[in-house]
Design an enzyme around this catalytic site. Structure first.
Site, short mmCIF file in Angstrom:
data_model
loop_
_atom_site.label_atom_id
_atom_site.label_comp_id
_atom_site.label_asym_id
_atom_site.label_seq_id
_atom_site.Cartn_x
_atom_site.Cartn_y
_atom_site.Cartn_z
N GLY A 1 0.83 -1.19 0.00
CA GLY A 1 0.00 0.00 0.00
C GLY A 1 0.86 1.23 0.00
O GLY A 1 2.04 1.19 -0.38
N SER A 2 0.32 2.34 0.44
CA SER A 2 1.05 3.59 0.43
C SER A 2 1.85 3.76 1.72
O SER A 2 1.80 2.92 2.63
CB SER A 2 0.08 4.75 0.25
OG SER A 2 0.80 5.95 -0.02
N SER B 1 3.31 -2.32 8.73
CA SER B 1 4.15 -2.94 9.75
C SER B 1 3.39 -3.12 11.06
O SER B 1 3.56 -4.13 11.77
CB SER B 1 5.42 -2.10 9.98
OG SER B 1 6.19 -2.05 8.80
N GLY C 1 38.00 14.23 -30.61
CA GLY C 1 39.25 14.98 -30.66
C GLY C 1 40.46 14.22 -30.16
O GLY C 1 41.56 14.78 -30.13
N SER D 1 32.07 5.55 -29.14
CA SER D 1 31.52 4.37 -28.45
C SER D 1 31.75 4.47 -26.94
O SER D 1 32.57 3.76 -26.37
CB SER D 1 32.13 3.07 -29.00
OG SER D 1 33.52 3.13 -29.12
#
Length: 636
Positions: free
Chosen positions: A31-32, A38, A470, A541
């Protein structure tokens, strides 16, 4: 224990016998946040008298230190075991607890409520028979209620208890309970949840948890414990076709060869006709060997060793199935994937798939859509982020036996593993095999790579140049191809900029596009190696996983990774195209080294330090390496 069973005091043997034959119910609470999961589990443990005296003493001490109920016991602390959970008053990890009553044994999983721990909730839901979905009566149906309900439905949990908690905080009002139930039913019908029992409770006060509450005279249904003790869970696995993934081949001596594993569905008997997949060979069962000796039959959940009539090549990862109702075999599937990693799921990136006892290479070939679990809307997407759910096509590197998840949870589910870190990154459910998996086959050709390479008088390979923009990759690759050409070699150079003018002109520079960019180039390089050509690939890559994927497309020794190692500051100085300046000004997004990462090779075959090596010297180093590998002669 804090409260002792009369059976234990009177007849311990009778108690143990009774306990052994009790049925087992696995369920979870979800649930939320802060809806009392608990506390509810703590209440069940306390009321079922499953708390030892020392645990009760510790609970009393912890309640004074961490509790939220004043001088009363804070039952949530029985479950919230992590220090971080106690400090915040929330559940982070999945907590498993065992308890029993006179009628049944239980294993309960307390799933976290925060959205960021949805992956933990998925783990808990994968093995349970029933879900208790809690709703705070003060807040009603929330986003996380819908999210967890959708996952419960997705993972095939049919039995649901809707526990409307904290009824004491709303005066036990029937109107509140009815309003929440009406709201929830609208969503539940959309996701296919129909077997729902709604119970008004107060985990804190104990109302309707183990005993009927005088505060809810309008409710005539069962208590939560009463329902959990009596709910019938259909043992469908035994009525389903026989399936047993092979864990290992048991060969203690030359006279015995058996195949060990756990039966995940169905029943097998001596004399049954079985089939081994993916090979398709058939035989009959001659013995069913267990730790307690031979049996005439094996049932779901048993670990057994089967011997068969014929000598068939069977190994770990194969699946023994019913000869009358075999599983399917395919290498491409439509799946539902729940993503469980901080790094997003990118189509085209290679992963490992573990299904049953078999691990294979896998690639997400396409992400069809992701699901908004609040509205159930299908959304276009190019990736899946942590806790997102999407429908994806997936391809694997070999055919495997499978069932759809709706037919068999064990042979229709899998996990995805990161190839570099070995972390579990996703959980998947197979919907069905793609039709082309059955219709597309390798065509046998008379002319192969060896013949093409012999005609050219060379050993084909991939020279993969990687490094920052580069760094000098293209310069060195160009010089290298000229050297090879002068030596009479057949070559081709795939350059990152050039390929984006044609093959990859439809791709941008997001991480998703970069993965697809390398996937396409790697496949082209593989075809060129098959043509007997030495192919040079010059691409940034940036990701190790894609470079590894490219390596695995060709044979051992045919992939040579060349790391053109140049510090970022030096690469920016060389910025002939002005790309770094644009990136620094924010005009160029997703630029490697600035706002997109570059993962340097860890063990390249060749490393070129361009701060200390000229391009011509770099070519000499590469030629020397190729000469050692027998690819070219060192003609310097």
């Amino acid at each position: 224990m804090a409260h002792k069973s009369h059976l234990i005091a009177g007849d311990i043997e009778e108690y143990l016998k009774t306990h052994q034959h009790k049925s087992l119910l696995r369920f979870m609470t979800c649930g939320s946040v802060d809806d009392g999961k608990s506390t509810l589990i703590g209440r069940l443990l306390y009321e079922s008298k499953m708390i030892f005296e020392d645990h009760l003493a510790a609970l009393e001490a912890d309640s004074k230190k961490f509790g939220t109920q004043g001088s009363d016991l804070d039952l949530a602390l029985l479950v919230d075991g992590l220090a971080a959970e106690r400090e915040q008053g929330i559940t982070i990890d999945v907590a498993y607890r065992f308890f029993s009553t006179d009628r049944r044994k239980f294993i309960v999983a307390d799933a976290p409520g925060h959205e960021q721990y949805t992956r933990n909730m998925v783990t808990a839901a994968s093995t349970v028979d029933l879900a208790v979905i809690l709703i705070d009566a003060r807040k009603g149906v929330l986003t996380q209620t819908r999210r967890h309900s959708y996952i419960v439905s997705l993972l095939g949990i049919q039995k649901v208890v809707l526990a409307v908690n904290k009824m004491d905080a709303v005066g036990y009002a029937l109107e509140t309970f009815d309003s929440i139930l009406e709201d929830y039913w609208k969503f539940a019908k959309q996701i296919g949840l129909t077997d729902i029992v709604a119970i008004p409770i107060s985990a804190l006060k104990g109302d309707n948890v183990t005993e009927a509450s005088p505060h809810t005279p309008w409710y005539n249904g069962p208590t939560l414990m009463g329902h959990l003790e009596s709910v019938e869970i259909e043992e469908q696995t035994e009525s389903r076709p026989f399936r047993m993934p092979v864990q290992w081949v048991n060969r203690p001596d030359q006279h015995f060869r058996g195949f060990a594993g756990m039966i995940v569905s169905g029943v097998v008997k001596k004399g049954d006709r079985i089939k081994t997949l993916p090979s398709g060979h058939e035989s009959r069962v001659t013995r069913i060997v267990t730790q307690d000796g031979d049996r005439d039959r094996g049932i779901t959940g048993q670990s057994v060793t089967l011997t068969i009539e014929h000598e068939i090549d069977i190994s770990r990862g194969d699946v023994l199935v019913s000869g009358d109702s075999p599983a399917g075999v395919a290498d491409q599937f439509q799946t539902t994937i729940i993503w469980m990693n901080e790094e997003p799921m990118l189509p085209g990136r290679p992963y490992l798939m573990k299904i049953g006892t078999r691990t294979v290479g896998a690639t997400i070939t396409s992400l069809k859509y992701k699901v908004n679990v609040n509205t159930l809307e299908h959304l276009a997407a190019t990736k899946l982020d942590l806790n997102e759910i999407g429908v994806c096509n997936i391809g694997i590197d070999r055919q495997i036996p499978f069932d759809s998840y709706t037919e068999n949870r064990e042979t229709g589910s899998f996990i995805l593993i990161d190839r570099l870190t070995n972390d579990t990154v996703g959980a998947g459910l197979i919907q069905y095999a793609l039709r082309r998996a059955d219709n597309i086959h390798w065509q046998a050709l008379d002319v192969n790579k060896i013949a093409r390479a012999n005609l050219k008088g060379q050993k084909p390979c991939v020279l993969w140049f990687t490094g920052l923009s580069g760094a000098g990759k293209s310069t060195i690759a160009n010089l290298m191809e000229k050297r090879l050409l002068s030596a009479g070699k057949h070559t081709y150079l795939l350059d990152g900029d050039n390929v984006r003018h044609g093959l990859n002109k439809d791709l941008g520079f997001t991480n998703v596009d970069r993965v697809e960019n390398i996937r396409r180039v790697a496949e082209v390089a593989r075809l060129m190696v098959d043509a007997g050509i030495i192919v040079l690939v010059s691409f940034i890559s940036p990701f190790r996983s894609e470079r590894r994927m490219a390596r695995e497309l060709v044979a051992e020794g045919e992939f040579i990774e060349i790391f053109v190692d140049t510090p970022l500051a030096e690469a920016e100085k060389r910025d002939m195209k002005g790309l770094y300046k644009k990136a620094r000004r924010g005009e160029l997004q997703h630029f490697t080294g600035i706002d997109s990462p570059y993962e340097a090779p860890e063990h390249p075959e060749i490393r070129i330090d361009t701060m200390a090596t000229t391009p011509d010297e770099a070519v000499d180093l590469i030629v020397a390496r190729l000469a050692n590998a027998g690819i070219v002669s060192d003609g310097r």
